[in-house]
Structure formats: structure tokens, C-alpha cells
Scaffold this active site. Structure first.
Site, PDB file in Angstrom:
ATOM      1  N   GLY A  11       0.839  -1.207   0.000  1.00  0.00           N
ATOM      2  CA  GLY A  11       0.000   0.000   0.000  1.00  0.00           C
ATOM      3  C   GLY A  11       0.868   1.249   0.000  1.00  0.00           C
ATOM      4  O   GLY A  11       1.915   1.272   0.641  1.00  0.00           O
ATOM      5  N   VAL A  24      17.820   8.912  -3.790  1.00  0.00           N
ATOM      6  CA  VAL A  24      18.447   9.362  -5.043  1.00  0.00           C
ATOM      7  C   VAL A  24      19.531  10.403  -4.768  1.00  0.00           C
ATOM      8  O   VAL A  24      20.650  10.324  -5.294  1.00  0.00           O
ATOM      9  CB  VAL A  24      17.364   9.939  -6.002  1.00  0.00           C
ATOM     10  CG1 VAL A  24      17.992  10.590  -7.221  1.00  0.00           C
ATOM     11  CG2 VAL A  24      16.403   8.837  -6.416  1.00  0.00           C
ATOM     12  N   ARG A  72       0.713  -4.874  -5.438  1.00  0.00           N
ATOM     13  CA  ARG A  72       0.760  -6.108  -4.658  1.00  0.00           C
ATOM     14  C   ARG A  72       0.939  -7.182  -5.724  1.00  0.00           C
ATOM     15  O   ARG A  72       0.105  -7.320  -6.613  1.00  0.00           O
ATOM     16  CB  ARG A  72      -0.533  -6.312  -3.879  1.00  0.00           C
ATOM     17  CG  ARG A  72      -0.814  -5.148  -2.911  1.00  0.00           C
ATOM     18  CD  ARG A  72      -1.911  -5.480  -1.935  1.00  0.00           C
ATOM     19  NE  ARG A  72      -2.438  -4.284  -1.298  1.00  0.00           N
ATOM     20  CZ  ARG A  72      -1.912  -3.706  -0.215  1.00  0.00           C
ATOM     21  NH1 ARG A  72      -0.845  -4.231   0.346  1.00  0.00           N
ATOM     22  NH2 ARG A  72      -2.452  -2.622   0.307  1.00  0.00           N
ATOM     23  N   ASP A 103       5.523  -4.824   5.981  1.00  0.00           N
ATOM     24  CA  ASP A 103       6.017  -6.152   6.385  1.00  0.00           C
ATOM     25  C   ASP A 103       6.030  -7.157   5.241  1.00  0.00           C
ATOM     26  O   ASP A 103       6.997  -7.917   5.079  1.00  0.00           O
ATOM     27  CB  ASP A 103       5.183  -6.676   7.564  1.00  0.00           C
ATOM     28  CG  ASP A 103       3.701  -6.789   7.227  1.00  0.00           C
ATOM     29  OD1 ASP A 103       3.186  -5.932   6.472  1.00  0.00           O
ATOM     30  OD2 ASP A 103       3.052  -7.744   7.696  1.00  0.00           O
ATOM     31  N   THR A 125       4.426   2.285   5.711  1.00  0.00           N
ATOM     32  CA  THR A 125       3.060   1.765   5.657  1.00  0.00           C
ATOM     33  C   THR A 125       2.238   2.540   6.667  1.00  0.00           C
ATOM     34  O   THR A 125       2.714   2.810   7.780  1.00  0.00           O
ATOM     35  CB  THR A 125       2.993   0.259   5.988  1.00  0.00           C
ATOM     36  OG1 THR A 125       1.625  -0.096   6.282  1.00  0.00           O
ATOM     37  CG2 THR A 125       3.820  -0.153   7.191  1.00  0.00           C
ATOM     38  N   ASP A 127      -0.008   1.434   8.319  1.00  0.00           N
ATOM     39  CA  ASP A 127      -0.433   0.529   9.388  1.00  0.00           C
ATOM     40  C   ASP A 127       0.456   0.566  10.629  1.00  0.00           C
ATOM     41  O   ASP A 127       0.019   0.183  11.719  1.00  0.00           O
ATOM     42  CB  ASP A 127      -0.475  -0.920   8.872  1.00  0.00           C
ATOM     43  CG  ASP A 127      -1.623  -1.160   7.910  1.00  0.00           C
ATOM     44  OD1 ASP A 127      -2.560  -0.346   7.895  1.00  0.00           O
ATOM     45  OD2 ASP A 127      -1.577  -2.173   7.177  1.00  0.00           O
ATOM     46  N   ASP A 129       2.659  -1.464  11.436  1.00  0.00           N
ATOM     47  CA  ASP A 129       2.748  -2.817  11.996  1.00  0.00           C
ATOM     48  C   ASP A 129       4.077  -3.494  11.675  1.00  0.00           C
ATOM     49  O   ASP A 129       4.116  -4.688  11.359  1.00  0.00           O
ATOM     50  CB  ASP A 129       1.577  -3.669  11.481  1.00  0.00           C
ATOM     51  CG  ASP A 129       1.559  -3.776   9.962  1.00  0.00           C
ATOM     52  OD1 ASP A 129       2.217  -2.963   9.291  1.00  0.00           O
ATOM     53  OD2 ASP A 129       0.880  -4.683   9.443  1.00  0.00           O
ATOM     54  N   ARG A 171      -5.950  -3.971   8.655  1.00  0.00           N
ATOM     55  CA  ARG A 171      -6.492  -5.307   8.406  1.00  0.00           C
ATOM     56  C   ARG A 171      -6.124  -6.269   9.528  1.00  0.00           C
ATOM     57  O   ARG A 171      -6.900  -7.096   9.938  1.00  0.00           O
ATOM     58  CB  ARG A 171      -5.933  -5.835   7.088  1.00  0.00           C
ATOM     59  CG  ARG A 171      -6.985  -6.217   6.113  1.00  0.00           C
ATOM     60  CD  ARG A 171      -6.387  -6.733   4.840  1.00  0.00           C
ATOM     61  NE  ARG A 171      -5.231  -5.960   4.387  1.00  0.00           N
ATOM     62  CZ  ARG A 171      -4.652  -6.124   3.221  1.00  0.00           C
ATOM     63  NH1 ARG A 171      -5.110  -7.012   2.387  1.00  0.00           N
ATOM     64  NH2 ARG A 171      -3.605  -5.407   2.874  1.00  0.00           N
TER      65      ARG A 171
HETATM   66  N1  LIG Z   1       6.181 -14.119   2.098  1.00  0.00           N
HETATM   67  C1  LIG Z   1       6.441 -13.391   1.010  1.00  0.00           C
HETATM   68  N2  LIG Z   1       7.384 -13.788   0.121  1.00  0.00           N
HETATM   69  C2  LIG Z   1       7.662 -13.078  -0.977  1.00  0.00           C
HETATM   70  N3  LIG Z   1       7.053 -11.913  -1.288  1.00  0.00           N
HETATM   71  C3  LIG Z   1       6.124 -11.460  -0.449  1.00  0.00           C
HETATM   72  C4  LIG Z   1       5.759 -12.165   0.735  1.00  0.00           C
HETATM   73  N4  LIG Z   1       4.784 -11.469   1.373  1.00  0.00           N
HETATM   74  C5  LIG Z   1       4.541 -10.392   0.590  1.00  0.00           C
HETATM   75  N5  LIG Z   1       5.339 -10.374  -0.485  1.00  0.00           N
HETATM   76  C6  LIG Z   1       5.332  -9.400  -1.583  1.00  0.00           C
HETATM   77  O1  LIG Z   1       5.240  -8.073  -1.088  1.00  0.00           O
HETATM   78  C7  LIG Z   1       4.081  -7.429  -1.650  1.00  0.00           C
HETATM   79  C8  LIG Z   1       3.560  -6.404  -0.702  1.00  0.00           C
HETATM   80  O2  LIG Z   1       3.128  -7.023   0.492  1.00  0.00           O
HETATM   81  P1  LIG Z   1       1.768  -6.566   1.223  1.00  0.00           P
HETATM   82  O3  LIG Z   1       0.677  -6.530   0.224  1.00  0.00           O
HETATM   83  O4  LIG Z   1       1.613  -7.436   2.401  1.00  0.00           O
HETATM   84  O5  LIG Z   1       2.028  -5.044   1.624  1.00  0.00           O
HETATM   85  P2  LIG Z   1       2.988  -4.404   2.718  1.00  0.00           P
HETATM   86  O6  LIG Z   1       4.342  -4.245   2.167  1.00  0.00           O
HETATM   87  O7  LIG Z   1       2.871  -5.155   4.006  1.00  0.00           O
HETATM   88  O8  LIG Z   1       2.354  -2.943   2.850  1.00  0.00           O
HETATM   89  P3  LIG Z   1       0.915  -2.534   3.450  1.00  0.00           P
HETATM   90  O9  LIG Z   1       0.575  -3.504   4.534  1.00  0.00           O
HETATM   91  O10 LIG Z   1       1.132  -1.149   3.921  1.00  0.00           O
HETATM   92  O11 LIG Z   1      -0.037  -2.573   2.309  1.00  0.00           O
HETATM   93  C9  LIG Z   1       3.150  -8.578  -1.961  1.00  0.00           C
HETATM   94  O12 LIG Z   1       2.185  -8.244  -2.927  1.00  0.00           O
HETATM   95  C10 LIG Z   1       4.099  -9.643  -2.472  1.00  0.00           C
HETATM   96  O13 LIG Z   1       4.449  -9.414  -3.802  1.00  0.00           O
HETATM   97  O1  LIG Z   2      -7.218  -1.701  -0.855  1.00  0.00           O
HETATM   98  P1  LIG Z   2      -5.836  -2.188  -0.733  1.00  0.00           P
HETATM   99  O2  LIG Z   2      -4.856  -1.480  -1.578  1.00  0.00           O
HETATM  100  O3  LIG Z   2      -5.720  -3.671  -0.828  1.00  0.00           O
HETATM  101  O4  LIG Z   2      -5.351  -1.820   0.722  1.00  0.00           O
HETATM  102  C1  LIG Z   2      -6.020  -2.042   1.897  1.00  0.00           C
HETATM  103  C2  LIG Z   2      -5.089  -2.344   3.015  1.00  0.00           C
HETATM  104  O5  LIG Z   2      -3.858  -1.635   2.910  1.00  0.00           O
HETATM  105  C3  LIG Z   2      -3.586  -0.964   4.118  1.00  0.00           C
HETATM  106  O6  LIG Z   2      -4.091   0.307   4.014  1.00  0.00           O
HETATM  107  C4  LIG Z   2      -2.150  -0.733   4.342  1.00  0.00           C
HETATM  108  O7  LIG Z   2      -1.628  -0.006   3.272  1.00  0.00           O
HETATM  109  C5  LIG Z   2      -4.376  -1.730   5.147  1.00  0.00           C
HETATM  110  O8  LIG Z   2      -4.631  -1.075   6.346  1.00  0.00           O
HETATM  111  C6  LIG Z   2      -5.628  -2.038   4.362  1.00  0.00           C
HETATM  112  O9  LIG Z   2      -6.334  -3.078   4.870  1.00  0.00           O
HETATM  113 MG   LIG Z   3       1.539  -4.917   5.664  1.00  0.00          MG
END
Ligand SMILES: Nc1ncnc2c1ncn2[C@@H]1O[C@H](COP(=O)(O)OP(=O)(O)OP(=O)(O)O)[C@@H](O)[C@H]1O
Ligand SMILES: O=P(O)(O)OC[C@H]1O[C@](O)(CO)[C@@H](O)[C@@H]1O
Ligand SMILES: [Mg+2]
Length: 320
Positions: A11, A24, A72, A103, A125, A127, A129, A171
Site C-alpha cells: 500500500g 536518489v 501487490r 512487512d 506503511t 499501518d 505494523d 487489516r
Molecule cells: N512471504 C512473502 N514472500 C515473498 N514476497 C512477499 C511475501 N509477502 C509479501 N510479499 C510481496 O510483497 C508485496 C507487498 O506485500 P503486502 O501486500 O503485504 O504489503 P505491505 O508491504 O505489508 O504494505 P501494506 O501492509 O502497507 O499494504 C506482496 O504483494 C508480495 O508481492
Molecule cells: O485496498 P488495498 O490497496 O488492498 O489496501 C487495503 C489495506 O492496505 C492498508 O491500508 C495498508 O496499506 C491496510 O490497512 C488495508 O487493509
Molecule cells: Mg503490511
């Protein structure tokens, strides 16, 4: 270290652009070439790299979202996808990769590190978290956005003797919900980390009404249930309490970064480049008691970040 790449993943979060700018510019300061990867791991797999220079990141420090765009990526969850991504880096002689995300993005970054690519993660993020850093980039801005909404809702709740349920993002975690509840003076916070007790909520609302309070605010993290589900449960358990639901949604993800977020993003971006230069990789740029600290990537998700118990207590004690 001659050439590095940077991407944003997961996100988007306010302050990601400030971090990109710092990466950069710090790279340029050390005479390192920097490539930007479009759309996170999707662009890495497809090899969508472009050179970014100091002037390309002018006037982005204040912009929300991410100029590199994000994604994602389902494909990156597969070994085949990750192998392709790794190869794209080899083909371009990338000496190090900076991953700006949450994460999930760090789990992906760790996979690349294990495949021999030096990686540094920057926590961004809304979140918050991510274990091992006091704050993630974007959290402070999202909180202020949610707080602004809650204050507006309080005005109308007070004027009309209403009960409001405000659904915020989170979430799997309740950082936004808890801190919005504390700063917004809400009666109740419903969080994924605490088992939900409808009885306790009804008791609190009744006590509040008996003590002369005619309006209330409940802050609900989306991960527990939707605002409308909670509205229904309340209507069943306490028919006298008709709640109005407001879902804040993706509004929380946009907007210009707060001064706090723009500052930590700038510090973390520069620190990430310095980590790579000093051979510290497989780490996240953590902010620990105000100091930039290299935190091993697995620590960022293997240990679940805890909500501040003092804040949890304050919501209970003060919302009378
Ligand atoms: N266990 C994993 N192994 C490899 N790639 C991963 C794994 N978990 C997540 N990823 C990759 O990282 C991308 C981003 O992860 P995720 O959607 O959980 O968002 P995030 O980085 O936690 O940020 P946010 O929670 O703020 O949306 C995933 O779409 C996937 O491509
Ligand atoms: O609609 P999307 O892009 O899947 O994102 C929703 C999720 O992403 C987050 O905003 C973190 O970026 C979570 O709190 C939320 O559940
Ligand atoms: Mg996350």
C-alpha cells in the site's frame, strides 16, 4: 557500490516520495547511480527500470503516493517470479536494492537477499505494523487524517446526540484505531489485538448515557469487522443505540506527508544508502528511540509489534 535500484511496494504511504528523493540524492552525493523500478515487484519481474537523477526528484518531497507507483504482486510470491526479478537485477549490474514498503514487502526483500542481492528495507506503511521501528513512514499522516475526520464527526455527533462508528484502516493491526481513539477522545476502540466484547461495549455506552453524555464515538479497525456489521450487532444487543457509520477508507492513504513523516522518510532514505555503502544489508532502517538503527529484516515480522499498553489503558480510563 556503483549502481543501486529503489522500489516502492504494498500500500502507498505519505512520505514514500520523500524517501525516494533522499535515496536518489544521497546516492548521487556518493557518486552512485540510481535506477527507479516501476510498480514494485511487478516492475522488478518485468524489468521496468529507469535511471533517476537528482533533478527527477525535485519537488516530490511534499507529494503523497509514490512517483514510482506500487503494486501487490502475486507473481513475486512464486519462486519463478522471484528468479526473474533477481535476473533482471543481474542483467543491469545492480549492486544493491532499496525496498520501501511494509512487512509483506520486507518478506519479499528477504527472499532476494537470500538469493545474493544486497537489500535494505525502508519501513513505509500507514499501518505501523512493522516490528523494530518506533514509527513507519506514513503512519503519522494517516493518523492526522483520521483524527481530522473524527473531530468533524464529534461536532455533528454532539449537536445531534448521535452515536458514531468510525471505521479506520488496519487489516491485522489496531495502531491507527487505538491512537485515533486516544487523540480523538473516543469512548471505545475496537481492535484486532483485543478480543471483541459486545457486552462490554454496551455496558460502556449505557454508563456513558446515564452519566449525562448524549453522544459517543466508537473507533473500529476494519480487521475486526466492518462498521456496518458492528452497527447490526449493536442494534441487536442494545436496540436503544442506533449508530451511524462512517468508513474512512483510502482517504487515509493519501495526502501530503506530515512534517514528522517527511523528516523520518528523509532520514531513512539517506540511511538506507549509507547502510548499503557500509555493507550492512538484509536490514531495515529502524527508528529506535529516535536513532537510526539497522534491524535484521526477519525481526520486522517474526516478532509482532505490540500496541502501547499505556494507550490501551488510557482509552479505558478517560472515556467516561
Ligand atoms: N512471504 C512473502 N514472500 C515473498 N514476497 C512477499 C511475501 N509477502 C509479501 N510479499 C510481496 O510483497 C508485496 C507487498 O506485500 P503486502 O501486500 O503485504 O504489503 P505491505 O508491504 O505489508 O504494505 P501494506 O501492509 O502497507 O499494504 C506482496 O504483494 C508480495 O508481492
Ligand atoms: O485496498 P488495498 O490497496 O488492498 O489496501 C487495503 C489495506 O492496505 C492498508 O491500508 C495498508 O496499506 C491496510 O490497512 C488495508 O487493509
Ligand atoms: Mg503490511
Amino acid at each position: 557500490m556503483k549502481r543501486i535500484a529503489v522500489l516502492t511496494s504494498g500500500g502507498d504511504a505519505p512520505g514514500m516520495n520523500a524517501a525516494i528523493r533522499a535515496v536518489v540524492r544521497c546516492a548521487a552525493y556518493h557518486d552512485i547511480k540510481c535506477l527507479g523500478v516501476a510498480q514494485g515487484y511487478e516492475g522488478l519481474i518485468d524489468g521496468i527500470f529507469r535511471k533517476i537523477e537528482v533533478r527527477d526528484v525535485g519537488s516530490i518531497i511534499q507529494r503523497g503516493g509514490t512517483v514510482l507507483r506500487t503494486s501487490r504482486s502475486e507473481r513475486f510470491l512464486t519462486e519463478e517470479g522471484r528468479k526473474k526479478a533477481r535476473q533482471q537485477c543481474d542483467d543491469r549490474n545492480i549492486d544493491g536494492l532499496i525496498v520501501i514498503g511494509g512487512d509483506g514487502s520486507f518478506r519479499g526483500a528477504w527472499e532476494l537477499q537470500k538469493m545474493g542481492l544486497p537489500v535494505v528495507g525502508i519501513p513505509a506503511t500507514i499501518d505501523n505494523d512493522v516490528n523494530g521501528t518506533d514509527m513507519t513512514i506514513g503512519f503519522d499522516t494517516a493518523l492526522n487524517t483520521a483524527l481530522d475526520a473524527v473531530r468533524r464527526l464529534r461536532d455533528t455527533a454532539h449537536s445531534h446526540d448521535k452515536l458514531f462508528i468510525v471505521e479506520v484502516m488496519g487489516r491485522h493491526c489496531g495502531f491507527i484505531a487505538l491512537q485515533t481513539a486516544v487523540a480523538g477522545g473516543a469512548e471505545f476502540a475496537v481492535l484486532p489485538e483485543i478480543p471483541f466484547d459486545i457486552g462490554a461495549l454496551c455496558k460502556k455506552l449505557k454508563a456513558s448515557r446515564l452519566s449525562g453524555k448524549n453522544y459517543s464515538l466508537i473507533i473500529l479497525a476494519e480487521g475486526v469487522m466492518s462498521g456496518y456489521e458492528l452497527q447490526k450487532k449493536l442494534a441487536e444487543q442494545a436496540p436503544g443505540y442506533k449508530a451511524t457509520v462512517t468508513v474512512l477508507g483510502h482517504i487515509q492513504r493519501g495526502g501530503a506527508p506530515s512534517s514528522y513523516d517527511a523528516t523520518i522518510a528523509t532520514r531513512m532514505g539517506a540511511y538506507a544508502v549509507n547502510c548499503l555503502l557500509e555493507g550492512k544489508h538484509g536490514v531495515m532502517t529502524g527508528l529506535v528511540n529516535g536513532h537510526m538503527t539497522p534491524v535484521p529484516l526477519p525481526n520486522t515480522w517474526e516478532v509482532k509489534k505490540r500496541l502501547n499498553p499505556e494507550l490501551l489503558e488510557l482509552v479505558k480510563e478517560l472515556s467516561i
